[in-house]
Design an enzyme around this catalytic site. Structure first.
Site, PDB file in Angstrom:
ATOM      1  N   ASN A 110      -1.327  -7.708  -0.965  1.00 48.74           N
ATOM      2  CA  ASN A 110      -2.079  -6.977  -1.891  1.00 48.74           C
ATOM      3  C   ASN A 110      -1.348  -6.859  -3.265  1.00 48.74           C
ATOM      4  O   ASN A 110      -1.723  -7.059  -4.358  1.00 48.74           O
ATOM      5  CB  ASN A 110      -2.390  -5.402  -1.387  1.00 48.74           C
ATOM      6  CG  ASN A 110      -2.910  -5.562  -0.134  1.00 48.74           C
ATOM      7  OD1 ASN A 110      -3.592  -6.311   0.422  1.00 48.74           O
ATOM      8  ND2 ASN A 110      -2.717  -4.652   0.691  1.00 48.74           N
ATOM      9  N   ASP A 111      -0.140  -6.613  -3.186  1.00 43.36           N
ATOM     10  CA  ASP A 111       0.758  -6.539  -4.327  1.00 43.36           C
ATOM     11  C   ASP A 111       1.238  -7.770  -4.737  1.00 43.36           C
ATOM     12  O   ASP A 111       1.359  -8.150  -5.905  1.00 43.36           O
ATOM     13  CB  ASP A 111       2.081  -5.743  -4.062  1.00 43.36           C
ATOM     14  CG  ASP A 111       1.593  -3.975  -4.068  1.00 43.36           C
ATOM     15  OD1 ASP A 111       0.932  -3.849  -5.101  1.00 43.36           O
ATOM     16  OD2 ASP A 111       2.091  -3.505  -3.362  1.00 43.36           O
ATOM     17  N   ARG A 151       2.368   3.118   7.051  1.00 36.62           N
ATOM     18  CA  ARG A 151       2.687   3.318   5.616  1.00 36.62           C
ATOM     19  C   ARG A 151       3.138   4.805   5.648  1.00 36.62           C
ATOM     20  O   ARG A 151       2.410   5.789   5.737  1.00 36.62           O
ATOM     21  CB  ARG A 151       1.300   3.209   4.642  1.00 36.62           C
ATOM     22  CG  ARG A 151       0.896   1.706   4.456  1.00 36.62           C
ATOM     23  CD  ARG A 151      -0.340   1.854   3.596  1.00 36.62           C
ATOM     24  NE  ARG A 151      -0.543   0.583   3.133  1.00 36.62           N
ATOM     25  CZ  ARG A 151      -1.498  -0.505   3.652  1.00 36.62           C
ATOM     26  NH1 ARG A 151      -1.885  -0.047   4.690  1.00 36.62           N
ATOM     27  NH2 ARG A 151      -1.680  -1.435   3.173  1.00 36.62           N
ATOM     28  N   ARG A 185       7.406   1.316   7.462  1.00 29.70           N
ATOM     29  CA  ARG A 185       7.818   1.032   5.983  1.00 29.70           C
ATOM     30  C   ARG A 185       8.514   2.244   5.561  1.00 29.70           C
ATOM     31  O   ARG A 185       7.852   3.348   5.278  1.00 29.70           O
ATOM     32  CB  ARG A 185       6.865   0.517   5.054  1.00 29.70           C
ATOM     33  CG  ARG A 185       7.226   0.133   3.572  1.00 29.70           C
ATOM     34  CD  ARG A 185       6.052  -0.489   2.912  1.00 29.70           C
ATOM     35  NE  ARG A 185       5.026   0.608   2.733  1.00 29.70           N
ATOM     36  CZ  ARG A 185       3.653   0.112   2.342  1.00 29.70           C
ATOM     37  NH1 ARG A 185       3.628  -0.971   1.836  1.00 29.70           N
ATOM     38  NH2 ARG A 185       2.881   1.252   1.997  1.00 29.70           N
ATOM     39  N   ARG A 236      -4.285  -4.166  -9.517  1.00 30.05           N
ATOM     40  CA  ARG A 236      -5.196  -4.271  -8.261  1.00 30.05           C
ATOM     41  C   ARG A 236      -6.196  -2.904  -8.282  1.00 30.05           C
ATOM     42  O   ARG A 236      -6.994  -2.826  -7.524  1.00 30.05           O
ATOM     43  CB  ARG A 236      -4.522  -4.102  -7.094  1.00 30.05           C
ATOM     44  CG  ARG A 236      -3.749  -2.837  -6.626  1.00 30.05           C
ATOM     45  CD  ARG A 236      -2.568  -3.109  -5.637  1.00 30.05           C
ATOM     46  NE  ARG A 236      -3.210  -2.592  -4.458  1.00 30.05           N
ATOM     47  CZ  ARG A 236      -2.196  -2.655  -3.266  1.00 30.05           C
ATOM     48  NH1 ARG A 236      -0.981  -3.036  -3.269  1.00 30.05           N
ATOM     49  NH2 ARG A 236      -2.409  -1.821  -2.093  1.00 30.05           N
ATOM     50  N   HIS A 240      -5.290   1.476  -2.695  1.00 29.22           N
ATOM     51  CA  HIS A 240      -4.769   2.159  -1.525  1.00 29.22           C
ATOM     52  C   HIS A 240      -6.020   3.032  -0.743  1.00 29.22           C
ATOM     53  O   HIS A 240      -5.904   3.201   0.259  1.00 29.22           O
ATOM     54  CB  HIS A 240      -3.550   2.830  -1.727  1.00 29.22           C
ATOM     55  CG  HIS A 240      -2.452   1.989  -1.634  1.00 29.22           C
ATOM     56  ND1 HIS A 240      -1.726   1.699  -3.070  1.00 29.22           N
ATOM     57  CD2 HIS A 240      -1.594   1.090  -0.927  1.00 29.22           C
ATOM     58  CE1 HIS A 240      -0.877   0.803  -2.779  1.00 29.22           C
ATOM     59  NE2 HIS A 240      -0.793   0.339  -1.591  1.00 29.22           N
ATOM     60  N   CYS A 283       1.209  -8.512   6.118  1.00 26.60           N
ATOM     61  CA  CYS A 283       0.461  -7.251   6.599  1.00 26.60           C
ATOM     62  C   CYS A 283      -0.487  -6.833   5.426  1.00 26.60           C
ATOM     63  O   CYS A 283      -0.910  -5.749   5.404  1.00 26.60           O
ATOM     64  CB  CYS A 283       1.683  -6.296   6.650  1.00 26.60           C
ATOM     65  SG  CYS A 283       2.579  -5.864   5.099  1.00 26.60           S
TER      66      CYS A 283
END
Ligand code: PEP
Ligand code: MG
Length: 543
Positions: free
Chosen positions: A451-452, A294, A330, A462, A188, A499
Site C-alpha cells: 500500500n505504501d 497493526r 508491527r 494514497r 487505512h 502484507c
C-alpha cells in the site's frame, strides 16, 4: 428512491438505517470533578433507575416473548447489582475524582477486558450484555427514557470523511457499513473496514442531510448506494445477500487444507488484524498465522498512551490464542492518517512524508520501549515476530534492533521469562527496496507493504480520492520492486511475504508466487478465496 455512485471497498451487500455520523457523538472524555458527592448521588440515582427499568422490561418481555428473551433483562439487572462493579465505579468517583460518566465507562471497560481475557465461551458471550448495560446506565445519567423500547437496527453511517479512530469508536454491534463523500480504497479507514467486514461506498461526491433516518442499501458489487428503496428492491437485495452467504460457505471446504500450488509450492497464508477481537475470524478462516498486527489501533479511543500492561495483555491475548502459530506484531505505525485524538504530534502539511512509523518510534524512545517490552513479554505465550514500519535506511533498522535487545536485557534482569522473537523489516519505501540486501542481512524476514510502496513509488497520496485513476497497484515499477525485494531477501535466507492489499488480489497471485514470494498476509475474510486461488495454480507451467 435516490441512487448514488461511488467506489466500493468490499464486494457484497449491506442494508441498514442511514445515519449522519457526528464526531464524538458518544464520546466520554476523561474528566475530573470537585463535586464527588454530587457525582456519587447522580450515579446512584441513575443506577436505581436503570435497575427499575430492567425489572419493567423483564416483566414485559416475559409476557410478550417468553422466558428466554426476558432472561436478558435479568442478566442486565444482575450486572447493575454487581457489588464489585459498583465499588469500582464509586472508588473511581471518590478517589479518582472522576465524573460519573467517565467512572462508568472506565469500570465497564475493565470488566469487558477481563471477560475478553477468559477462555470461558459462555462468559465471553456475555460481553454484549456488559456493553448493553453500560449504555443503559449512561443513558440514565443523561436523563433518557429507559423503558421505551429502543430501535436497535443495523446502521450505515454517512460522513464527509471517516478516520480509522472513528471506525473503532462506532458501536460494532449495529454498524454494518458507511458511505463517505471522499476517501480512497487504500486508506487505512478502508483497510480497517474490510477487516471488520464492513461494507462501504466511498468517494460519492455528496452526502445529503435528508438521507438521515431512511433505509439504505449498499451494493458493494456495483459501487452503488440506494436511498429509501422500495420494498421490492430491498427483497431483491436480501435474496442476493443470502446467495452470497451461500457462496462464501462453499469456501469453507478449504478449511484444514494446505495453501499449496498444483506443482507443490507451499505458501504461508497469514492474516492481517488490527486488534484481538479479530482473532476469532482469523481462526474461523483457518489462517496459518498472523502476518501483520497493526498495533497502532491500541492507541485510539483513549486519552493517554496505552501503558506496558495494557499492551502486554492485548498482545498476550492474540499470541496465546494463536499459539503455536506465528503472530507478527508491527511496532506502531502512528502518524499520517493514523492519529489518536490525544496525540501531540506536530504534523506538518505533508504527513505521509513526515513524522510517521519508525521515525516516531526512534524519536519517542519512551513509547517505543514500552511497546517492545510488552511485545517481548507476550512472546513467552507463543510464537512472536516483530517488524518495523516505514524504514528508509539500514541505520534505522539497526537502531530498532538495538532498542529491542536493550529491552530484552532489561526484562531478563527484572526476572521476566521471554522467548526469542523473529525480527523483520517492512519494505514499503523505494529506499528500502534498494537497500533490501542490507536490511535482510540484519533480520529473519522481510514483509512488503505494497500500500505504501505503491504510494511512495508513484509519488501519489494514497488518501487522495481525486487521484484514484493514477493509483495503479499493478504498475510495472511496483511489480519490479517486489521481485527485487524477494531476490534480495532470498540471498540472505530471509522469508519474504507481502502484507499490503495486493496480497489478496487474486489476479496477481500467479505472478507474485512466480517471483518467489513465500507468504501472503490478507484480511481474514479473504483468506479462503486466496487459498482457493493458490491451489488452482501450476507454477511449472507459467511463464
Ligand atoms: C502497507 O503499507 O502495505 C501496509 C501493510 O501497511 P499500512 O497499510 O498499515 O500502511
Ligand atoms: Mg504501510
Amino acid at each position: 428512491m435516490q441512487a448514488v455512485k461511488g467506489k466500493s471497498i468490499l464486494p457484497g451487500i449491506a442494508i441498514g438505517r442511514l445515519h449522519i455520523y457526528k464526531k464524538d457523538e458518544d464520546e466520554i472524555r476523561e474528566e475530573k470533578t470537585d463535586d464527588t458527592e454530587g457525582e456519587v448521588k447522580r450515579f446512584e440515582s441513575a443506577r436505581r433507575e436503570a435497575v427499575s427499568a430492567q425489572r419493567k422490561l423483564y416483566k414485559k418481555a416475559l409476557e410478550e416473548s417468553g422466558e428466554d428473551t426476558a432472561d436478558i433483562f435479568l442478566v442486565h439487572r444482575m450486572i447493575l447489582e454487581d457489588k464489585s462493579l459498583i465499588d469500582e465505579i464509586l472508588s473511581l468517583i471518590k478517589e479518582g475524582n472522576y465524573t460519573a460518566e467517565y467512572a462508568v465507562r472506565e469500570a465497564f471497560n475493565r470488566e469487558a477486558a477481563i471477560i475478553a481475557d477468559t477462555d470461558d465461551k459462555y462468559l465471553s458471550e456475555r460481553n454484549s450484555d456488559v456493553y448493553d448495560t453500560e449504555n443503559e446506565l449512561l443513558a440514565a445519567l443523561r436523563g433518557e427514557e429507559l423503558t421505551a423500547v429502543k430501535r436497535k437496527e443495523p446502521t450505515i453511517y454517512l460522513a464527509d470523511v471517516l478516520y480509522p479512530s472513528d471506525i473503532v469508536k462506532a458501536d460494532r454491534h449495529l454498524f454494518c457499513g458507511f458511505v463517505t463523500k471522499g476517501g480512497s480504497p487504500v486508506s487505512h479507514t478502508a483497510i480497517l473496514a474490510k477487516s471488520m467486514n464492513l461494507h462501504a461506498i466511498i468517494d460519492t461526491g455528496k452526502i445529503d442531510e435528508e438521507w438521515e433516518g431512511k433505509i439504505g442499501i449498499i451494493d458493494g458489487d456495483a459501487g452503488d448506494l440506494y436511498i429509501d428503496p422500495p420494498e421490492r428492491l430491498i427483497a431483491e437485495f436480501r435474496k442476493k445477500q443470502e446467495n452470497e452467504l451461500h457462496e462464501k460457505s462453499k469456501l469453507s471446504d478449504l478449511i484444514g487444507k494446505k495453501s499449496i500450488t498444483i506443482d507443490g509450492k507451499i505458501i504461508k497464508l497469514f492474516a492481517n488484524i488490527n486488534d484481538s477481537s479479530e482473532v476469532a475470524c482469523v481462526m474461523e478462516n483457518d489462517a496459518e498465522g498472523i502476518g501483520l498486527m497493526r498495533s497502532e489501533f491500541l492507541y485510539f479511543n483513549r486519552d493517554d498512551y496505552p501503558d506496558e500492561e495494557t499492551q502486554f495483555k492485548a498482545y498476550k491475548n492474540v499470541v496465546s490464542s494463536m499459539a503455536p502459530k506465528r503472530v507478527i506484531i508491527r511496532t506502531s505505525d502512528l502518524g499520517e492518517d493514523k492519529m489518536a485524538d490525544n496525540m501531540d504530534f506536530d504534523q506538518k502539511e505533508n504527513p505521509a512524508l513526515g513524522y510517521r512509523g519508525v521515525r516516531v518510534s526512534l524519536m519517542r524512545r519512551d513509547l517505543f520501549k514500552t511497546e517492545l517490552r510488552a511485545i517481548l513479554r507476550a512472546s513467552w505465550y507463543g510464537n512472536v515476530g516483530v517488524m518495523f514500519p516505514m524504514l528508509t535506511s539500514a541505520w534505522e533498522l539497526s537502531e530498532c534492533i538495538d532498542v529491542l535487545y536493550e529491552c530484552e536485557r532489561e526484562l531478563i534482569s527484572e526476572g521476566y521469562q521471554i522467548k526469542q522473537v523473529l525480527k523483520g523489516a517492512m519494505v514499503e519505501t523505494p529506499a528500502a527496496v534498494l537497500i533490501a540486501d542490507d536490511l535482510a542481512e540484519m533480520c529473519d524476514f522481510l514483509s512488503i507493504g505494497t500500500n505504501d510502496l505503491c504510494q511512495y513509488t508513484l509519488a501519489l497520496d494514497r488518501e487522495n480520492a481525486n487521484l484514484g485513476v493514477f493509483y495503479n497497484s499493478h504498475h510495472p515499477a511496483l511489480l519490479r520492486e517486489i521481485a527485487m525485494t524477494v531476490a534480495a531477501g532470498h540471498r540472505h535466507n530471509c522469508f519474504v511475504s507481502i502484507c499490503g492489499e495486493l496480497a489478496a488480489d487474486i489476479s496477481l497471485t500467479g505472478e507474485l508466487l512466480g517471483m518467489g514470494v513465500d507468504g501472503l498476509s490478507v484480511v481474514p475474510s479473504e483468506l479462503l478465496k486466496v487459498r482457493k486461488k493458490i491451489r488452482s495454480l501450476d507454477l511449472s507451467s507459467e511463464e
